[in-house]
Design a protein around this motif. Structure first.
Motif, short mmCIF file in Angstrom:
data_model
loop_
_atom_site.label_atom_id
_atom_site.label_comp_id
_atom_site.label_asym_id
_atom_site.label_seq_id
_atom_site.Cartn_x
_atom_site.Cartn_y
_atom_site.Cartn_z
N LEU A 48 -1.67 -5.94 -0.40
CA LEU A 48 -1.90 -5.04 -1.66
C LEU A 48 -1.91 -3.72 -0.13
O LEU A 48 -1.11 -2.87 -0.92
CB LEU A 48 -2.99 -5.24 -1.77
CG LEU A 48 -3.53 -6.37 -2.93
CD1 LEU A 48 -5.09 -6.39 -3.21
CD2 LEU A 48 -2.58 -6.59 -4.19
N GLU A 49 -3.15 -3.86 1.15
CA GLU A 49 -2.67 -3.07 1.72
C GLU A 49 -1.07 -2.67 2.55
O GLU A 49 -0.84 -0.77 2.52
CB GLU A 49 -3.41 -2.96 2.38
CG GLU A 49 -4.70 -3.44 2.34
CD GLU A 49 -6.22 -3.99 3.57
OE1 GLU A 49 -5.56 -3.91 4.59
OE2 GLU A 49 -7.16 -3.40 3.52
N ILE B 231 1.66 -3.12 1.25
CA ILE B 231 2.41 -2.49 -0.64
C ILE B 231 1.78 -0.79 -0.34
O ILE B 231 3.04 -0.40 -0.36
CB ILE B 231 2.54 -2.88 -1.51
CG1 ILE B 231 2.74 -4.46 -1.48
CG2 ILE B 231 3.25 -2.72 -2.95
CD1 ILE B 231 2.80 -5.04 -2.87
N SER B 232 0.88 -0.73 -0.60
CA SER B 232 0.50 0.80 -0.34
C SER B 232 0.81 1.87 0.69
O SER B 232 1.01 2.50 0.02
CB SER B 232 -1.16 1.10 -0.63
OG SER B 232 -1.15 0.01 -2.07
N SER C 204 4.67 2.58 0.00
CA SER C 204 5.04 2.54 -0.49
C SER C 204 4.85 4.34 -0.76
O SER C 204 5.10 5.44 -0.45
CB SER C 204 4.55 2.73 -1.94
OG SER C 204 4.69 1.31 -2.24
N LEU D 236 2.54 -7.26 -8.58
CA LEU D 236 1.36 -7.03 -9.05
C LEU D 236 0.91 -6.97 -9.70
O LEU D 236 -0.67 -7.44 -10.07
CB LEU D 236 1.14 -5.83 -7.91
CG LEU D 236 1.72 -5.03 -7.00
CD1 LEU D 236 1.81 -3.62 -6.63
CD2 LEU D 236 0.70 -5.44 -5.97
N LYS E 113 -7.74 -1.67 -4.68
CA LYS E 113 -6.69 -1.94 -3.90
C LYS E 113 -5.47 -2.46 -4.47
O LYS E 113 -4.47 -1.72 -4.31
CB LYS E 113 -6.82 -2.81 -2.18
CG LYS E 113 -8.07 -2.91 -1.54
CD LYS E 113 -7.57 -2.15 -0.36
CE LYS E 113 -9.31 -1.37 1.02
NZ LYS E 113 -7.80 -0.66 1.65
N ALA F 196 -2.39 -0.30 -4.93
CA ALA F 196 -0.86 -0.92 -4.65
C ALA F 196 -0.46 -0.10 -6.02
O ALA F 196 1.32 0.19 -5.70
CB ALA F 196 -0.93 -2.27 -4.17
N LYS G 212 1.16 3.47 -6.12
CA LYS G 212 1.20 3.64 -5.24
C LYS G 212 3.10 3.15 -5.85
O LYS G 212 4.60 3.93 -5.08
CB LYS G 212 0.85 2.63 -3.83
CG LYS G 212 0.29 3.65 -3.54
CD LYS G 212 0.43 5.06 -3.03
CE LYS G 212 -1.51 5.80 -2.18
NZ LYS G 212 -0.90 6.77 -1.96
N GLU H 108 3.47 -9.28 3.31
CA GLU H 108 4.32 -9.41 2.34
C GLU H 108 5.31 -10.63 2.25
O GLU H 108 5.33 -11.18 1.27
CB GLU H 108 4.46 -8.76 2.48
CG GLU H 108 4.73 -7.05 2.60
CD GLU H 108 5.31 -5.80 2.36
OE1 GLU H 108 6.45 -5.51 1.26
OE2 GLU H 108 5.14 -5.57 3.42
#
Length: 488
Positions: free
Chosen positions: A37-38, A40-41, A44, A120, A139, A143, A146, A212
């Motif tokens: 999640l971190e 991806i954020s 993005s 997600l 989180k 995500a 974002k 990822e």
């Protein structure tokens, strides 16, 4: 409790604990890390900033170019210039209003973005697959937000690209007969590079980091996620995939609403037979003639496609101006235009130097696909006079600059300016004496051979002539042969 009963009880408890440990281990293996999640954020957010920066830059460049055109046009036809200024003011205002409006959704399909967004949504419906931490829900929400924001940025970027192409076409229609060929060519280049930059950002989405890649691989192995993708991905809304929910395609009516107007081969055949039968005795001959005409037109279209810029490696979105050779490095960021390398050259012993090897490191920057400039440093290692008298010594150091220019195929012209410290030294402080450094001016040929290895990407063979070797004291060899490797 008897001794036998105690043993059986202990064995039973051991088996239960073992099974529970195996289950916990399996569950842990099926848990998606919060790092997913971190990342991806973070990705993005970075792409959003790049899209904003590049889009603003593209609009500003177009405005400046139009201002220069209007300034030049006002000296030729002031009435035409006022007309174009009025049109430009209105069009830019409409664009600003459109970009300020909230984007309802992404109208183009980007596979990597679709996968990230759908994964997600899947995790939100199946939170048990996400690592249990206090920040997990927050989180996940961040995500999702974002990714949705990134979808909006990509859609706005597509709107800007469409606007640029429309402005280019409009100005071309208005100015092509007034001697503005050079300015129109610049507009073509601007649209081309902006389009290619967007493609580069879409490619960055495919560059999955470790967390990822692991999460996507883990989810892709589960039937539950595959079914979810078939029903809820962006691709599922475009085409009815096998196993998908019919009601999720084409609105409430379901079915193939999104594919309206596309007939199957059987439907086309039936339609042709009905038309031929209703046309009378000459219908068959007329149909054959029409079929030949259609085949001829298809062949012409095929030839145009084969000779188009797309078939020759160009962009599918933009036609490159005549004589324009795009710089593929221009759409890459600074770090992706760097080349890291190493090289080595050896020298036989003479009356002054022992057997030496110059070990160099280089850092190059790609100006374009055919030109590289860079700097480097070297260390001269002494081996002794021969195989019987090996003696490792510090025989010198060097600072380098270089330029490579591709002439044809794998051959390059290479040149460089170097400063070399040719004396043996034992301490770094000894290198501070500038009078002890000698100059070298190199020019020659390089041949680059591509490699398919994990670390080395290319091998570079260089044959160089040192123009300043004849002025050096002590004299060094004028012909230099170097073997190099490129890491990136």
């Amino acid at each position: 409790m008897s001794f036998r009963s105690t043993i059986l009880f202990m064995l039973a408890m051991t088996a239960v604990l073992f099974v529970q440990a195996q289950t916990d281990s399996t569950n842990r293996e099926n848990i998606v890390s919060i790092k997913y999640l971190e990342q991806i954020s973070s990705k993005s957010n970075q792409l959003e900033q790049k899209l904003d920066k590049q889009s603003d830059k593209a609009i500003q460049q177009l405005q400046k170019q139009e201002q220069r055109i209007l300034k030049k046009l006002s000296k030729i036809d002031s009435l035409k210039a006022k007309q174009l200024l009025s049109n430009a003011t209105e069009q830019y205002k409409n664009l600003e209003e459109k970009l300020n409006n909230k984007v309802s959704g992404l109208k183009q399909y980007i596979p990597s973005l679709d996968t990230l967004g759908t994964s997600l949504k899947f995790l939100r419906q199946n939170p048990e697959l996400l690592s249990k931490t206090k920040q997990a829900k927050q989180k996940l929400d961040d995500a999702l937000s974002k990714v949705k924001g990134l979808e909006g940025k990509f859609q706005k970027a597509e709107d800007i690209k469409k606007f640029l192409k429309e402005r280019r076409q409009y100005l071309k229609e208005q100015l092509q007969q007034l001697g503005f060929a050079r300015e129109l060519k610049k507009l073509n280049k601007q649209v081309y590079y902006y389009s290619e930059q967007l493609n580069e950002y879409k490619t960055l989405l495919k560059d999955h980091k470790k967390a990822e890649q692991k999460a996507i691989e883990l989810l892709s192995k589960t039937k539950l996620f595959k079914d979810f993708m078939r029903k809820n991905s962006q691709l599922a809304s475009l085409f009815r995939l096998p196993g998908g929910d019919p009601s999720s395609f084409g609105g409430a009516g379901g079915g193939f609403a999104s594919l309206a107007g596309l007939q199957t081969r059987a439907q086309v055949n039936n339609l042709i037979q009905q038309q031929v039968a209703a046309g009378g005795p000459n219908a068959q001959a007329q149909f054959q003639q029409n079929l030949k005409d259609a085949q001829s037109q298809l062949n012409e279209l095929k030839n145009k496609i084969l000779n188009s810029p797309l078939a020759k490696g160009g962009s599918s979105d933009d036609i490159m101006p005549e004589g324009f050779k795009p710089n593929n490095q221009k759409t890459k960021n600074f770090w992706n235009r760097l080349e890291y390398g190493t090289n080595i050259q050896s020298q036989k012993p003479n009356g002054y130097f022992p057997v030496t090897s110059d070990i160099g490191l280089s850092l190059g920057y790609k100006i374009n696909d055919k030109s590289v400039i860079g700097v480097g440093a070297s260390y001269k290692l002494g081996w002794g006079q021969n195989i019987r008298h090996i003696n490792i010594t510090h025989q010198g150091a060097g600072l380098r600059s270089f330029v490579d220019w591709k002439i044809k195929g794998s051959f390059w012209i290479s040149g460089g300016y170097e400063m070399n410290y040719q004396n043996e030294f034992n301490r770094i402080n000894e290198l501070k004496s500038l009078n002890a450094w000698q100059q070298s001016g190199l020019v020659g040929l390089s041949k680059v051979v591509s490699l398919k290895t994990k670390f080395f990407k290319k091998t570079k063979l260089q044959l160089l002539w040192d123009l300043l070797s004849y002025q050096q004291v002590p004299r060094t060899q004028p012909i230099v042969f170097r073997l190099g490797y490129t890491f990136k």
